[in-house]
Design a protein around this motif. Structure first.
Motif, PDB file in Angstrom:
ATOM      1  N   PRO A  17       5.590  -4.297  -2.654  1.00  0.00           N
ATOM      2  CA  PRO A  17       5.312  -2.910  -2.266  1.00  0.00           C
ATOM      3  C   PRO A  17       6.524  -2.281  -1.589  1.00  0.00           C
ATOM      4  CG  PRO A  17       3.577  -4.402  -1.516  1.00  0.00           C
ATOM      5  CD  PRO A  17       4.694  -5.252  -1.997  1.00  0.00           C
ATOM      6  N   ALA A  18       6.650  -0.974  -1.688  1.00  0.00           N
ATOM      7  CA  ALA A  18       7.738  -0.274  -1.010  1.00  0.00           C
ATOM      8  C   ALA A  18       7.610  -0.485   0.497  1.00  0.00           C
ATOM      9  CB  ALA A  18       7.697   1.209  -1.342  1.00  0.00           C
ATOM     10  N   PRO A  19       8.707  -0.813   1.165  1.00  0.00           N
ATOM     11  CA  PRO A  19       8.625  -1.073   2.600  1.00  0.00           C
ATOM     12  C   PRO A  19       8.508   0.216   3.409  1.00  0.00           C
ATOM     13  CG  PRO A  19      10.891  -1.242   1.868  1.00  0.00           C
ATOM     14  CD  PRO A  19      10.073  -1.005   0.639  1.00  0.00           C
ATOM     15  N   THR A  20       7.904   0.091   4.576  1.00  0.00           N
ATOM     16  CA  THR A  20       7.807   1.194   5.528  1.00  0.00           C
ATOM     17  C   THR A  20       8.532   0.847   6.826  1.00  0.00           C
ATOM     18  OG1 THR A  20       5.681   1.889   4.623  1.00  0.00           O
ATOM     19  CG2 THR A  20       6.228   2.680   6.835  1.00  0.00           C
ATOM     20  N   TYR A  21       8.402  -0.421   7.216  1.00  0.00           N
ATOM     21  CA  TYR A  21       8.977  -0.873   8.473  1.00  0.00           C
ATOM     22  C   TYR A  21      10.057  -1.924   8.231  1.00  0.00           C
ATOM     23  CZ  TYR A  21       4.921   1.524  10.343  1.00  0.00           C
ATOM     24  OH  TYR A  21       3.976   2.479  10.635  1.00  0.00           O
ATOM     25  N   LEU A  22      10.868  -2.148   9.249  1.00  0.00           N
ATOM     26  CA  LEU A  22      12.036  -3.001   9.143  1.00  0.00           C
ATOM     27  C   LEU A  22      11.691  -4.413   8.671  1.00  0.00           C
ATOM     28  CD1 LEU A  22      15.073  -2.483   9.806  1.00  0.00           C
ATOM     29  CD2 LEU A  22      14.666  -3.610  12.000  1.00  0.00           C
ATOM     30  N   ASP A  23      10.544  -4.934   9.075  1.00  0.00           N
ATOM     31  CA  ASP A  23      10.206  -6.323   8.757  1.00  0.00           C
ATOM     32  C   ASP A  23       9.261  -6.472   7.570  1.00  0.00           C
ATOM     33  OD1 ASP A  23       8.032  -5.196  10.104  1.00  0.00           O
ATOM     34  OD2 ASP A  23       7.415  -7.118  10.953  1.00  0.00           O
ATOM     35  N   ASP A  24       8.946  -5.381   6.875  1.00  0.00           N
ATOM     36  CA  ASP A  24       7.956  -5.454   5.794  1.00  0.00           C
ATOM     37  C   ASP A  24       8.357  -6.430   4.696  1.00  0.00           C
ATOM     38  OD1 ASP A  24       6.180  -3.756   6.960  1.00  0.00           O
ATOM     39  OD2 ASP A  24       6.562  -2.041   5.641  1.00  0.00           O
ATOM     40  N   ARG A  25       9.628  -6.387   4.272  1.00  0.00           N
ATOM     41  CA  ARG A  25      10.024  -7.267   3.171  1.00  0.00           C
ATOM     42  C   ARG A  25      10.081  -8.730   3.619  1.00  0.00           C
ATOM     43  NH1 ARG A  25      11.971  -5.022  -1.756  1.00  0.00           N
ATOM     44  NH2 ARG A  25      10.482  -3.341  -2.154  1.00  0.00           N
ATOM     45  N   LEU A  26      10.472  -9.005   4.836  1.00  0.00           N
ATOM     46  CA  LEU A  26      10.452 -10.382   5.328  1.00  0.00           C
ATOM     47  C   LEU A  26       9.024 -10.921   5.296  1.00  0.00           C
ATOM     48  CD1 LEU A  26      11.688 -12.877   6.635  1.00  0.00           C
ATOM     49  CD2 LEU A  26      11.496 -11.740   8.853  1.00  0.00           C
ATOM     50  N   LYS A  27       8.094 -10.104   5.744  1.00  0.00           N
ATOM     51  CA  LYS A  27       6.679 -10.493   5.723  1.00  0.00           C
ATOM     52  C   LYS A  27       6.226 -10.766   4.278  1.00  0.00           C
ATOM     53  CE  LYS A  27       4.059  -7.734   8.009  1.00  0.00           C
ATOM     54  NZ  LYS A  27       3.215  -6.567   8.372  1.00  0.00           N
TER      55      LYS A  27
END
Length: 538
Positions: A17-27
């Motif tokens: 999914p497109a990220p919104t917050y700094l850690d979204d892709r790490l999660k």
């Protein structure tokens, strides 16, 4: 800790999914590819699941220390994954990480930490002697946690993680919450805290990623210092795409070679590194040929050096970027095909350009006096508008208002033009910023220190061409009548009070500085002899 090889990793991975917050892709990668390699540093490797656990623990530890939404923590060390972990952790609970230049002198660190209002200070053990000297001048800092390079037994940061309970993202965090504060020199001669939000950093990661990506087996080398936007922004690329990163503690030759030998093949570095490699012999040149992408920026690239590098590594994709910390990093890029076809298509001058705007960035050329748009090809101030634009300068609303217009345009202070094909050329600066080896040095800061020397009557600091660093810091001084001071003495005076990269490399002592009829020092006249015949003025 090492990544496991129990299951093959499919490529390309499913589009997250497109990220919104700094850690979204790490999660996301911690859930999608938990056992794949995420980060390697000084012999230690963490998987995505392990790395995300560390970030969640850091967030829990910060909460235990009373850090909440709107608060600031600070990090002072050479490159270390812990800095990225703290940035992601602080951002996840609505706080911000103020990353301090580890090369700074004690007075500079004192100013930045106090200006940021940091409640918790993470410090590399190598730098603790400096902090101990100024500890009584850091009233806002409630806790200091030391970090060792190797995470050895007794490492306070590792114990901080071990004692913490992992926590999820704060429910009240907003896209426009500040997550990073990067310090850059300002018009007063003191650093300014540039506030970057989740929205800014996510937009930059997506926009600046345009036109290039990773292939199966690629690894990203993170070598630019994390206190520099080129480090803290670039590290997010690997996290965004779910590919492993290899981080070096410094950008020295041995560390870079070690990262390449560990499989790193895409990177962002300052042009000075190219010069060092090309002068290091055939073995170094051959090793660096393993790089598939060499993105460069943050300092001028001398055309002879670029041509030599392209000849030495014909299979490497070169990308030039231009940008500023205030827009999260990159604003324009000159892509590999432009590098390869510039001469072949009869446009060799394009190698001097900064390329075209990246997606999501608008560019105007404006008359700095009349504030009106200029026609194609005419020279003026570069203005930018983008979601990447900072929230503002910390604690400096007036300075913010000076550079951001009511309709969202950012006045860069850089001068240049756009040609008929849309290529942006950066020529010189309205503001007296000197970029030496990718580091920004603001002349009033150095002038302030030199003017405090008892023998100095007046001083002007300028940038002059330097084959290795792009620009070098030079001071021109006039002495008080009846006093004496040598060039060596004045340089040493600066080095005792400033980071060494800010101290002048040379000083001319003259009877009086040139001034215009109103008394303003004519820096352009001082620069002119050094820049005569140069193809770029910045």
């Amino acid at each position: 800790m090492t990544a496991t090889d129990d299951a093959p990793i499919s490529w390309p991975p499913a589009i997250p999914p497109a990220p919104t917050y700094l850690d979204d892709r790490l999660k996301h990668w911690a859930a999608a590819t938990p056992d794949a390699e995420a980060m390697t540093y000084l012999g230690r490797t963490w998987t995505w699941a392990q790395w995300y656990d560390r970030v969640q623990r850091a967030a829990g530890g910060l909460r235990d220390l009373g850090v909440a939404r709107g608060d600031v923590v600070s990090f002072l060390d050479k490159n270390h994954p812990a800095c990225v972990e703290v940035s992601l952790a602080a951002g996840s609970i609505g706080a911000a990480n103020a990353i301090i230049n580890w090369r700074s002198a004690g007075d500079e660190i004192d100013y930045a930490v106090n200006d940021s209002g940091a409640k918790v200070l993470f410090v590399g053990t190598e730098l603790m002697p400096t902090i101990e000297e100024i500890r009584d001048r850091l009233p806002h800092v409630e806790r200091i946690i030391t970090v060792t390079p190797e995470g050895d037994e007794g490492d306070e940061y590792e114990q901080f993680l071990a004692d913490a309970t992992p926590v999820d993202d704060g429910p009240d965090v907003l896209e426009d919450d500040v997550c990073l504060i990067m310090y850059s020199s300002g018009t007063t001669g003191r650093p300014k805290g540039i506030q970057l939000t989740h929205r800014n950093m996510v937009a930059h990661t997506v926009n600046a990623h345009d036109g290039w990506g990773f292939d199966p087996g690629d690894k990203s080398m993170v070598a630019m210092p994390l206190f520099h936007v080129g480090g803290s922004s670039y590290v997010l690329f690997g996290i965004h795409d779910g590919v492993p990163s290899v981080m070096t503690r410094e950008a020295d030759g041995a560390s870079l070679a070690g990262a390449i030998l560990a499989g790193a093949n895409r990177t962002f570095l300052v042009p000075a590194v190219l010069a060092q490699v090309l002068h290091s012999g055939e073995d170094a040149i051959k090793l660096f040929s393993h790089l598939k992408t060499y993105t460069y920026g943050a300092a001028p690239m001398p055309p002879p050096l670029l041509r030599a590098a392209m000849a030495a590594w014909p299979d490497t994709d070169f990308i030039q970027v231009y940008g500023l910390t205030e827009v999260g990093g990159v604003a324009t890029h000159l892509m590999p095909e432009d590098h390869r076809t510039a001469a072949a298509e009869g446009h060799p001058e394009r190698l001097l350009s900064a390329g075209k705007p990246i997606p999501g960035v608008e560019v105007r050329i404006v008359d700095p006096a009349l504030l009106t748009d200029l026609p194609t090809g005419e020279h003026g101030e570069i203005w930018l508008r983008t979601d990447q634009l900072m929230k503002g300068f910390l604690n400096k609303p007036e300075a913010t208002a000076e550079v951001i217009t009511d309709d969202g345009w950012f006045r860069t202070g850089d001068m240049g033009h756009i040609d008929a094909d849309g290529y942006v050329y950066v020529s010189d600066r309205l503001k007296d910023m000197i970029i030496t080896g990718g580091e920004n040095v603001y002349s009033p800061e150095v002038e302030r220190v030199l003017s405090e020397h008892p023998a100095v009557l007046e001083v002007a600091v300028i940038g002059v061409p330097d084959e290795k660093w792009g620009e070098a810091v030079k001071a021109v001084v006039a002495l008080e009548e009846g006093t004496e001071a040598s060039e060596v003495e004045l340089i040493e005076w600066c080095r005792e009070r400033l980071a060494h990269f800010k101290a002048p490399k040379s000083i001319d002592i003259i009877p009086a500085l040139p001034r215009n009829p109103t008394g303003k020092i004519l820096k352009r006249s001082l620069r002119a002899p050094y820049w005569e015949g140069q193809q770029r003025q910045v």
